[in-house]
Design an enzyme around this catalytic site. Structure first.
Site, PDB file in Angstrom:
ATOM      1  N   GLU A  29       0.836  -1.211  -0.077  1.00  0.00           N
ATOM      2  CA  GLU A  29      -0.031   0.107  -0.139  1.00  0.00           C
ATOM      3  C   GLU A  29       0.842   1.204  -0.045  1.00  0.00           C
ATOM      4  O   GLU A  29       0.673   1.906   0.703  1.00  0.00           O
ATOM      5  CB  GLU A  29      -0.739   0.034   1.126  1.00  0.00           C
ATOM      6  CG  GLU A  29      -1.769  -1.253   1.379  1.00  0.00           C
ATOM      7  CD  GLU A  29      -2.322  -1.356   2.756  1.00  0.00           C
ATOM      8  OE1 GLU A  29      -1.922  -0.765   4.068  1.00  0.00           O
ATOM      9  OE2 GLU A  29      -3.624  -1.972   2.908  1.00  0.00           O
TER      10      GLU A  29
ATOM     11  N   ARG B 122       3.261   7.602  -0.023  1.00  0.00           N
ATOM     12  CA  ARG B 122       4.248   8.447  -0.254  1.00  0.00           C
ATOM     13  C   ARG B 122       5.353   8.097  -1.672  1.00  0.00           C
ATOM     14  O   ARG B 122       5.441   9.061  -2.205  1.00  0.00           O
ATOM     15  CB  ARG B 122       5.123   8.335   1.009  1.00  0.00           C
ATOM     16  CG  ARG B 122       6.286   9.442   1.051  1.00  0.00           C
ATOM     17  CD  ARG B 122       7.029   9.120   2.450  1.00  0.00           C
ATOM     18  NE  ARG B 122       6.289   8.670   3.504  1.00  0.00           N
ATOM     19  CZ  ARG B 122       5.718   9.537   4.185  1.00  0.00           C
ATOM     20  NH1 ARG B 122       6.299  10.846   4.230  1.00  0.00           N
ATOM     21  NH2 ARG B 122       5.048   9.452   5.404  1.00  0.00           N
TER      22      ARG B 122
ATOM     23  N   TYR C   1       6.592  17.403  12.001  1.00  0.00           N
ATOM     24  CA  TYR C   1       7.731  16.454  12.350  1.00  0.00           C
ATOM     25  C   TYR C   1       9.053  16.871  12.293  1.00  0.00           C
ATOM     26  O   TYR C   1       9.812  15.852  12.335  1.00  0.00           O
ATOM     27  CB  TYR C   1       7.475  15.301  11.116  1.00  0.00           C
ATOM     28  CG  TYR C   1       5.946  14.682  11.208  1.00  0.00           C
ATOM     29  CD1 TYR C   1       5.469  13.976  12.002  1.00  0.00           C
ATOM     30  CD2 TYR C   1       5.589  14.675   9.628  1.00  0.00           C
ATOM     31  CE1 TYR C   1       4.019  13.552  11.638  1.00  0.00           C
ATOM     32  CE2 TYR C   1       4.358  14.204   9.357  1.00  0.00           C
ATOM     33  CZ  TYR C   1       3.717  13.573  10.286  1.00  0.00           C
ATOM     34  OH  TYR C   1       2.538  13.236  10.128  1.00  0.00           O
TER      35      TYR C   1
ATOM     36  N   CYS D 102       0.836  33.373  11.047  1.00  0.00           N
ATOM     37  CA  CYS D 102       0.937  33.892  12.199  1.00  0.00           C
ATOM     38  C   CYS D 102       1.454  32.951  13.441  1.00  0.00           C
ATOM     39  O   CYS D 102       0.779  32.831  14.337  1.00  0.00           O
ATOM     40  CB  CYS D 102      -0.151  34.836  12.804  1.00  0.00           C
ATOM     41  SG  CYS D 102      -0.341  36.227  11.858  1.00  0.00           S
ATOM     42  N   GLU D 103       2.699  32.403  13.150  1.00  0.00           N
ATOM     43  CA  GLU D 103       3.225  31.304  14.258  1.00  0.00           C
ATOM     44  C   GLU D 103       4.527  31.242  13.951  1.00  0.00           C
ATOM     45  O   GLU D 103       5.042  31.249  12.799  1.00  0.00           O
ATOM     46  CB  GLU D 103       2.564  29.888  13.375  1.00  0.00           C
ATOM     47  CG  GLU D 103       1.899  28.855  14.225  1.00  0.00           C
ATOM     48  CD  GLU D 103       1.124  29.070  15.190  1.00  0.00           C
ATOM     49  OE1 GLU D 103       1.742  28.574  16.266  1.00  0.00           O
ATOM     50  OE2 GLU D 103      -0.253  29.206  15.293  1.00  0.00           O
TER      51      GLU D 103
HETATM   52  C1  PLP Z   1      -0.254   5.555   5.649  1.00  0.00           C
HETATM   53  C2  PLP Z   1      -0.652   4.139   5.551  1.00  0.00           C
HETATM   54  C3  PLP Z   1      -0.003   3.803   4.213  1.00  0.00           C
HETATM   55  C4  PLP Z   1       0.851   4.656   3.342  1.00  0.00           C
HETATM   56  O1  PLP Z   1       2.005   4.846   3.815  1.00  0.00           O
HETATM   57  P1  PLP Z   1       3.121   5.746   3.108  1.00  0.00           P
HETATM   58  O2  PLP Z   1       4.126   6.052   4.109  1.00  0.00           O
HETATM   59  O3  PLP Z   1       2.400   6.903   2.224  1.00  0.00           O
HETATM   60  O4  PLP Z   1       3.388   4.688   2.034  1.00  0.00           O
HETATM   61  C5  PLP Z   1      -0.388   2.476   3.741  1.00  0.00           C
HETATM   62  N1  PLP Z   1      -1.308   1.739   4.634  1.00  0.00           N
HETATM   63  C6  PLP Z   1      -1.439   2.264   5.807  1.00  0.00           C
HETATM   64  C7  PLP Z   1      -2.503   1.160   6.622  1.00  0.00           C
HETATM   65  C8  PLP Z   1      -1.419   3.378   6.456  1.00  0.00           C
HETATM   66  O5  PLP Z   1      -1.690   3.945   7.597  1.00  0.00           O
END
Ligand code: PLP
Length: 421
Positions: A279, A282, A323, A349-350
């Site tokens: 999944e 990024r 982060y 404004c921070e």
């Molecule tokens: C955030 C997340 C992703 C994607 O994470 P990346 O760092 O963007 O690849 C995939 N699966 C789950 C369950 C997530 O919470």
């Protein structure tokens, strides 16, 4: 990274001058190299095809979503993860085949469960025991589910850390028996069909060790408990290059290592090799996107620091404040040696509204110059807010020299559209 200087000293993306784009589109603006997004998606496909295993690649909506992004996902034959009614609504509005959608979330509301069931999403990722009852109650026919495990593992960039304590709001703990309990309940329910298990151990993971070790732990656990699943989803978290200190996850070698290891582990555990899911969020969109800003005030505090302020800020660039994330900036309209370290700040404004704390830029930088902040394709637009009543910037997909508007700039009117008079 998708940008480079041309012979006239202008920064370009896919051969198109970003100076011309900044002038015509206005700033701030997000610009993505569409070919690069597609390329990343294809690299995952190719790498998995080589493994010979059954696989599915699911794009994590939360990194960046909109109708046109979902269309790319469908065109490139990826699946799609959503975690909220809004992400599901966006996906459906884009017309993606709902069976390609996976519904995640640690607190799915009844309304969300009903909405996802009505629209026949591909599968639910079960994150709590209560959810099993809810789905069973509302479903009118058989529903595929995948159990999100909490394997008690965290990935910290390079290292694999077995925490031993499963203090997380996500997943069902293996060690504390919740995962087994969930699977037993699913087996007993009349409507839920256990398709697989899932884990997601972190973000911006550079190596493959953590994922492989976790897969080993999970496959052994499945085998020891006689749990048969056809799918193991390894989650996302594959790294990208924000600055020269980072490395992008090497998709080809990385997927090869992971799939080779899974074949081996399955063999050793005498467990049939399952379909593998990943999944990435990024790693699909992160490096493909940049933010364009115009430089305004430059404030030099002698002997202390030089602040270069731009026309946006933490309203669309929160990761530095949130982060301490690091980025690189490039001057868009001329190529000059980066001979000075400055702080690129936003206009909100921070004091924490900083884009890059120590940015290397040419000392000649002045009002009216344009800056590109690199690798802002993931978790930027999707995390944008209207803090200070800032309007969300527009988003463009650049392809064949044409910038296609995929999200318009928010209007002032939209800022008060929900206000009562
Ligand atoms: C955030 C997340 C992703 C994607 O994470 P990346 O760092 O963007 O690849 C995939 N699966 C789950 C369950 C997530 O919470």
């Amino acid at each position: 990274m998708s940008v480079q200087y041309n012979d006239f000293g202008e920064l370009t993306m896919g051969g198109t001058s970003l100076k011309t784009l900044a002038q015509s589109l206005g700033t701030p603006a997000f610009v993505y190299d569409e070919d690069e997004i597609r390329h990343q998606m294809r690299r995952y496909h190719e790498a998995f095809k080589k493994s010979g295993l059954n696989y599915n690649i699911s794009y994590a909506s939360k990194a960046f979503t909109c109708i046109q992004m979902v269309k790319l996902v469908e065109e490139e034959e990826l699946q799609l993860d959503v975690v909220s009614e809004g992400e599901l609504y966006t996906a459906l509005a884009a017309g993606i085949d709902p069976s390609r959608i996976h519904f995640h979330g640690n607190n799915k509301t009844k309304k969300e469960i009903q909405y996802a069931l009505e629209n026949k999403v591909g599968y639910f990722v079960i994150d709590t025991l209560e959810e099993i009852d809810l789905i069973n109650k509302y479903a009118s026919e058989s529903v595929d589910v995948v159990v999100r495990l909490n394997p008690g593992v965290e990935a910290h960039t390079h290292e694999f850390i077995q925490t031993g304590q499963e203090d997380s709001k996500f997943g069902l703990s293996i060690k504390h028996g919740l995962a087994k309990e969930a699977i037993d309940q699913i087996h007993e329910s009349d409507k839920l069909n256990l398709k697989g298990v899932h884990f997601h151990i972190g973000s911006q993971i550079e190596g493959t060790e953590a994922m492989i070790e976790t897969a080993k732990l999970v496959i052994r656990w499945l085998s020891d408990n006689d749990i048969n699943v056809s799918l193991i989803n390894l989650g996302g978290g594959f790294s990208i290059k924000y600055t020269e200190n980072d490395t992008s996850f090497p998709i080809e070698e990385g997927i090869k290592k992971i799939t080779d290891a899974i074949k081996q582990i399955s063999k050793e555990a005498d467990y049939p090799v399952p379909e593998i899911g990943v999944e990435p969020g990024r790693s699909i969109v992160g490096e493909a996107g940049i933010t364009l800003y115009e430089v305004g005030t430059i404030k030099e505090i002698p002997g202390v620091n030089k602040y270069v302020a731009v026309d946006g800020g933490m309203s669309e660039h929160i990761r530095t404040a949130l982060y301490g994330a690091e980025y690189e900036a490039l001057l868009v309209n001329r190529q000059e040696e980066a001979d000075e370290t400055v702080t690129v700040a936003g206009k909100l404004c921070e004091s924490g509204d900083i884009i890059i704390k120590n940015a290397k830029l040419p000392s000649s930088i002045k009002r009216g110059d344009y800056l590109a902040i690199l690798s802002t394709g993931a978790y930027h637009y999707s995390m944008a807010s209207n803090y200070n009543q800032m309007q969300k910037p527009p988003v463009y997909f650049l392809k064949d020299g044409k910038a296609r508007e995929v999200i318009k700039r928010q209007s002032l009117r939209q800022l008060i559209i929900n206000d009562t008079k």
